[in-house]
Design a protein around this motif. Structure first.
Motif, PDB file in Angstrom:
ATOM      1  N   ASP A  18       0.814  -1.226   0.000  1.00  0.00           N
ATOM      2  CA  ASP A  18       0.000   0.000   0.000  1.00  0.00           C
ATOM      3  C   ASP A  18       0.846   1.273   0.000  1.00  0.00           C
ATOM      4  N   ALA A  19       2.153   1.140  -0.130  1.00  0.00           N
ATOM      5  CA  ALA A  19       3.043   2.306   0.004  1.00  0.00           C
ATOM      6  C   ALA A  19       2.853   3.330  -1.105  1.00  0.00           C
ATOM      7  N   LEU A  20       2.325   2.903  -2.246  1.00  0.00           N
ATOM      8  CA  LEU A  20       2.220   3.798  -3.399  1.00  0.00           C
ATOM      9  C   LEU A  20       0.802   4.334  -3.598  1.00  0.00           C
ATOM     10  N   GLU A  21      -0.097   4.002  -2.684  1.00  0.00           N
ATOM     11  CA  GLU A  21      -1.463   4.514  -2.800  1.00  0.00           C
ATOM     12  C   GLU A  21      -1.478   6.025  -2.613  1.00  0.00           C
ATOM     13  N   PRO A  22      -2.413   6.736  -3.264  1.00  0.00           N
ATOM     14  CA  PRO A  22      -3.505   6.236  -4.123  1.00  0.00           C
ATOM     15  C   PRO A  22      -3.093   6.035  -5.580  1.00  0.00           C
ATOM     16  N   HIS A  23      -1.838   6.237  -5.888  1.00  0.00           N
ATOM     17  CA  HIS A  23      -1.407   6.217  -7.288  1.00  0.00           C
ATOM     18  C   HIS A  23      -1.389   4.804  -7.863  1.00  0.00           C
ATOM     19  N   ILE A  24      -0.915   3.844  -7.084  1.00  0.00           N
ATOM     20  CA  ILE A  24      -1.029   2.431  -7.421  1.00  0.00           C
ATOM     21  C   ILE A  24      -1.591   1.737  -6.188  1.00  0.00           C
ATOM     22  N   ASP A  25      -2.706   1.060  -6.348  1.00  0.00           N
ATOM     23  CA  ASP A  25      -3.385   0.471  -5.191  1.00  0.00           C
ATOM     24  C   ASP A  25      -2.694  -0.801  -4.718  1.00  0.00           C
ATOM     25  N   ALA A  26      -2.941  -1.137  -3.458  1.00  0.00           N
ATOM     26  CA  ALA A  26      -2.254  -2.254  -2.817  1.00  0.00           C
ATOM     27  C   ALA A  26      -2.544  -3.584  -3.501  1.00  0.00           C
ATOM     28  N   ARG A  27      -3.788  -3.799  -3.911  1.00  0.00           N
ATOM     29  CA  ARG A  27      -4.141  -5.070  -4.530  1.00  0.00           C
ATOM     30  C   ARG A  27      -3.414  -5.261  -5.862  1.00  0.00           C
ATOM     31  N   THR A  28      -3.340  -4.197  -6.654  1.00  0.00           N
ATOM     32  CA  THR A  28      -2.595  -4.275  -7.914  1.00  0.00           C
ATOM     33  C   THR A  28      -1.132  -4.592  -7.649  1.00  0.00           C
TER      34      THR A  28
END
Length: 206
Positions: A18-28
């Protein structure tokens, strides 16, 4: 004297999903890393087993012309993703500094123009592939893109022929859960999570 045999392994991600949220979501991130990247690693090990490539490092394999397609595709997938994870940071974004910024300004005139041209390369890459910023032998930089899991290290790939210092995965599996078919939105979000210090380190390395 025995010949070294490499077993390729999934590298440590270095941050939480989840470190890159909201730009890349944790599930992806979780699926991309544990499923897609792991599959490239597993398939690469199977593809080189019992061949002369078994004694080569990943970089050496990438620089070998005429690779069998299973090695090219899975080796490229492993190399590209290992490279990609290091370029991302939840504290990223902003502007590059130092030699990278100077090289970008020298080539493109401004950082904004670099963003425009990099975005165009990533957006117009048909189907699956990657967009790259590469350092050339004279210290200048160039933007290019490659299909599938090809990369600029491959001597028979159609690229700008330099050393990659920034890369963006534009396969749908990198963004589809959150962005669906909106690749341009994913590309725009990427600029908020670029680890420019790592890009600078890559530029300055021999």
């Amino acid at each position: 004297m025995s010949v070294t045999q490499y077993e390729f392994l999934l590298p440590q991600l270095g941050y939480n999903y989840d470190a890159l949220e909201p730009h890349i979501d944790a599930r992806t991130m979780e699926i991309h890393y544990t499923k897609h990247h792991q599959a490239y690693v597993t398939n690469l090990n199977n593809a080189v087993k019992g061949t002369e490539l078994e004694s080569k490092s990943l970089d050496e394999i990438m620089k070998t012309a005429g690779l069998p397609m299973p090695v090219r595709n899975n080796g490229g997938g492993h190399w590209n993703h290992t490279f990609f994870w290091k370029l991302l940071s939840g504290n990223g974004g902003g502007l590059p500094t130092g030699n990278v910024l100077q090289a970008i300004n020298n080539k493109f005139g401004s950082f904004d123009e670099f963003k425009t041209q990099f975005t165009a390369a990533a957006t117009t890459r048909f189907g699956s592939g990657w967009a790259w910023l590469c350092k050339l032998s004279d210290g200048s930089v160039e933007i290019c893109s490659t299909p599938n899991q090809d990369n600029p290290l491959m001597p028979d790939a159609q690229t700008c022929g330099g050393k990659p210092i920034l890369g963006l995965d534009v396969w749908e599996h990198a963004y589809y859960l959150n962005y669906q078919n909106r690749r341009p939105d994913y590309i725009a979000a990427f600029f908020n999570i670029i680890n420019w210090q790592e890009v600078e380190n890559l530029y300055n390395a021999n």
